[in-house]
Scaffold this active site. Sequence first.
Site, short mmCIF file in Angstrom:
data_model
loop_
_atom_site.label_atom_id
_atom_site.label_comp_id
_atom_site.label_asym_id
_atom_site.label_seq_id
_atom_site.Cartn_x
_atom_site.Cartn_y
_atom_site.Cartn_z
N ASP A 118 -20.10 -18.54 64.81
CA ASP A 118 -20.96 -17.00 64.84
C ASP A 118 -20.66 -16.90 66.22
O ASP A 118 -20.99 -15.82 66.59
CB ASP A 118 -20.75 -16.17 63.99
N ASP A 178 -13.24 -15.38 57.28
CA ASP A 178 -14.67 -14.64 58.54
C ASP A 178 -14.09 -14.70 59.99
O ASP A 178 -14.27 -14.89 61.56
CB ASP A 178 -15.73 -14.69 58.26
#
Length: 393
Positions: A118, A178
Site C-alpha cells: 500500500d 486494489d
Amino acid sequence: MYRICITTIVTLVLFVALSCKNTSAKQSISEMISIDSLLQNRYEKLLGYPVDSLSIPRSYNPITKEIKVVESKDWTSGFYPGNLWQLYKLTGKEAFKNKAVEWTAFIEKEKYNGGTHDMGFKIYSSFGEGFEITKNEHYKDVIVESANTLITRFKENVGSLRSWDFNADIWEFPVIIDNMMNLELLFEATRISGDSIYHNIAVKHANTTLKNHFREDNSSYHVVVYDTVSGGVKSKVTHQGFNDNSAWARGQAWGIYGFTMCYRYTQDPKYLEQAEQSAAFYLQHAKLPEDGIPYWDFDDPKIPNAVKDVSAASIVASALVELFMYTNNDAYLDYSNKVLNSLKSEEYIIPIDIEAPFILKHSTGNWPKNDEMDGPIVYGDFYFLELMLRIKE
C-alpha cells in the site's frame, strides 16, 4: 401598435412564469447556501483536529460516536494529509497547507516499510499531493525511495507485486484489485527520476491483472492467488465482497480508476478498453441506485435494504472525469456530476454538530467483518475532494 402588443404579451408571460418559479428558486438558492456552509464547516473540522502522529484519523463510528485513529503503517494513513493538501487547492487557505505539511511528515518513515503493497495509498496520497503543490525536492526523494521499497514485492515469474503477507498458509501469492492504485507511485517515480524500472514493473503488474482479474461481464475478482513456482493462478476469491463471485462495489471502483490511470501514463489502448468495459458494467448495472451511490456489493441479496458505499461512488466518479477526457463519452461526465450533486446534499454530508474530522457519511469499509459500516471513512473524503477538483479544473 402590433409590435407593442406582442412585446407586452411576452413580458406578461415571462412575469407570470417567473412569479410562479420565484418561491422554488429562492428555496434552491437557500439550499445551495446551506450546503456550502455545511461543507465549509466540515472542512474546518479537519483543520481543527489536533496534530498527533499516532492518531491519524481513519473513520468515525456513528453509533458509538468514536473516531478510529491509526498510525502511519495503516494503509489509509496518507489520505488525511492528502485531504488537507486538496482542501488547500480548493480553498487557497494557507492554514490547510500548513497542516498538510505537519501531517505529511508523519508518513515519511513508511518509505522503508517493505511489508506492505500500500505504498501508493500512503505515500502518493500524501507526499505526491504535496509535491504537486510545493515541488519540494525532499518530497520527490521520498516518492522515489518509496518506489524502490515497493518494487521489492515484485515477483518476475508471477508478473505482479505481492499484495498481502497475512494468510500465507492459505494464499501463496495474493494480488488484490486494489493494488492497481499503487501503480501511480511507480509511474510517477519513473517520471520524476528518469529510471524506467518502476514504469516497467507497473506495466507488468497491470498486464497480469488485466489477464486474470476480470470475469466475462467485466466485473472483477477481489483476490487472485498465484503459485510462486509456476506463476499460474491457483484460485480467485474475495476478502471483502459478499462472496467469491460477487461484484464488490469498491473493487469495481479500483479497477475503473486503476486502468484509467494506467492509460494516462502508457497510452496503451488495452488499458483504456478495460477501463471502459469496467465502467459499462458499473454504470449499466440494474442495481445501481438512481442517485449514483452504489450498494456496497452489487450482489448483496438484501438490496435495496443493503448499506451503500460513498467511497466507491467517489472513486468511480473521479475516475470517470478523467476517462471522459480520453473518450468524450458524455455518460461518464453525467455520472460524475450526478454523484457530486448527490454527495453535496444533507443526505450525505455529515451534520454540523458532529465533532469528527470527516466530510461524508455512508461509506462501508469491510462488510464481512462488520467493520466501518455505513459511516465516514477518510478515503471516501479523499476521492470526493479529488472529484470536485477534477470537475473544477
